[in-house]
Design a protein around this motif. Sequence first.
Motif, PDB file in Angstrom:
ATOM      1  N   LEU A   1       0.822  -1.204   0.000  1.00  0.00           N
ATOM      2  CA  LEU A   1       0.000   0.000   0.000  1.00  0.00           C
ATOM      3  C   LEU A   1       0.863   1.264   0.000  1.00  0.00           C
ATOM      4  N   SER A   2       2.040   1.185   0.600  1.00  0.00           N
ATOM      5  CA  SER A   2       2.921   2.357   0.637  1.00  0.00           C
ATOM      6  C   SER A   2       3.486   2.701  -0.742  1.00  0.00           C
ATOM      7  N   ILE A   3       3.458   1.753  -1.666  1.00  0.00           N
ATOM      8  CA  ILE A   3       3.956   2.006  -3.030  1.00  0.00           C
ATOM      9  C   ILE A   3       2.841   1.949  -4.068  1.00  0.00           C
TER      10      ILE A   3
ATOM     11  N   TYR B   1      -5.955   3.530  -5.942  1.00  0.00           N
ATOM     12  CA  TYR B   1      -6.663   2.524  -5.155  1.00  0.00           C
ATOM     13  C   TYR B   1      -7.097   3.170  -3.839  1.00  0.00           C
ATOM     14  N   PRO B   2      -8.179   2.684  -3.236  1.00  0.00           N
ATOM     15  CA  PRO B   2      -8.664   3.289  -1.983  1.00  0.00           C
ATOM     16  C   PRO B   2      -7.886   2.805  -0.758  1.00  0.00           C
ATOM     17  N   CYS B   3      -6.586   3.025  -0.778  1.00  0.00           N
ATOM     18  CA  CYS B   3      -5.717   2.562   0.309  1.00  0.00           C
ATOM     19  C   CYS B   3      -6.040   3.243   1.635  1.00  0.00           C
ATOM     20  N   HIS B   4      -6.714   4.385   1.577  1.00  0.00           N
ATOM     21  CA  HIS B   4      -7.089   5.079   2.809  1.00  0.00           C
ATOM     22  C   HIS B   4      -8.087   4.259   3.618  1.00  0.00           C
TER      23      HIS B   4
ATOM     24  N   ALA C   1      -2.745   5.056   9.474  1.00  0.00           N
ATOM     25  CA  ALA C   1      -1.329   4.973   9.101  1.00  0.00           C
ATOM     26  C   ALA C   1      -0.626   6.251   9.550  1.00  0.00           C
ATOM     27  N   PRO C   2       0.497   6.142  10.251  1.00  0.00           N
ATOM     28  CA  PRO C   2       1.138   7.315  10.849  1.00  0.00           C
ATOM     29  C   PRO C   2       1.563   8.407   9.867  1.00  0.00           C
ATOM     30  N   HIS C   3       1.956   8.054   8.667  1.00  0.00           N
ATOM     31  CA  HIS C   3       2.482   9.055   7.739  1.00  0.00           C
ATOM     32  C   HIS C   3       1.510   9.399   6.617  1.00  0.00           C
ATOM     33  N   PHE C   4       0.279   8.960   6.732  1.00  0.00           N
ATOM     34  CA  PHE C   4      -0.738   9.200   5.700  1.00  0.00           C
ATOM     35  C   PHE C   4      -1.658  10.302   6.213  1.00  0.00           C
TER      36      PHE C   4
END
Length: 101
Positions: free
Chosen positions: A47-49, A56-59, A69-72
């Motif tokens: 998901l990070s890449i 894609y709905p990675c959120h 996710a800490p950096h999202f």
Amino acid sequence: MTTLNEDLIYEILSAVEEIPAGKVASYGQIAQLIGKDRNARLVGKVLSISDYYGEYPCHRVVNHAGRLAPHFTAQRERLLEEGVTFKDRNHVDMKECQWDC
């Protein structure tokens, strides 16, 4: 050990694509869906890449406790826009919003 390859990447992203708006899934849930139990971290890596492979709905993917996710930084806002409820600032209400796949 599971080897990361293009087929596995698309398998993970295809599962993520199925999560409906207003629902979330955990990394472990996605790993189970594709038959790779115990590979939640691999799901997170993919998901990070994911931007390299399209949109894609990675959120909609959080950890098992509903933590974002800490950096999202946009994740919370995007989920709120879809009607996802939160227990606190950084945790989705998993009882209310977990995808029943």
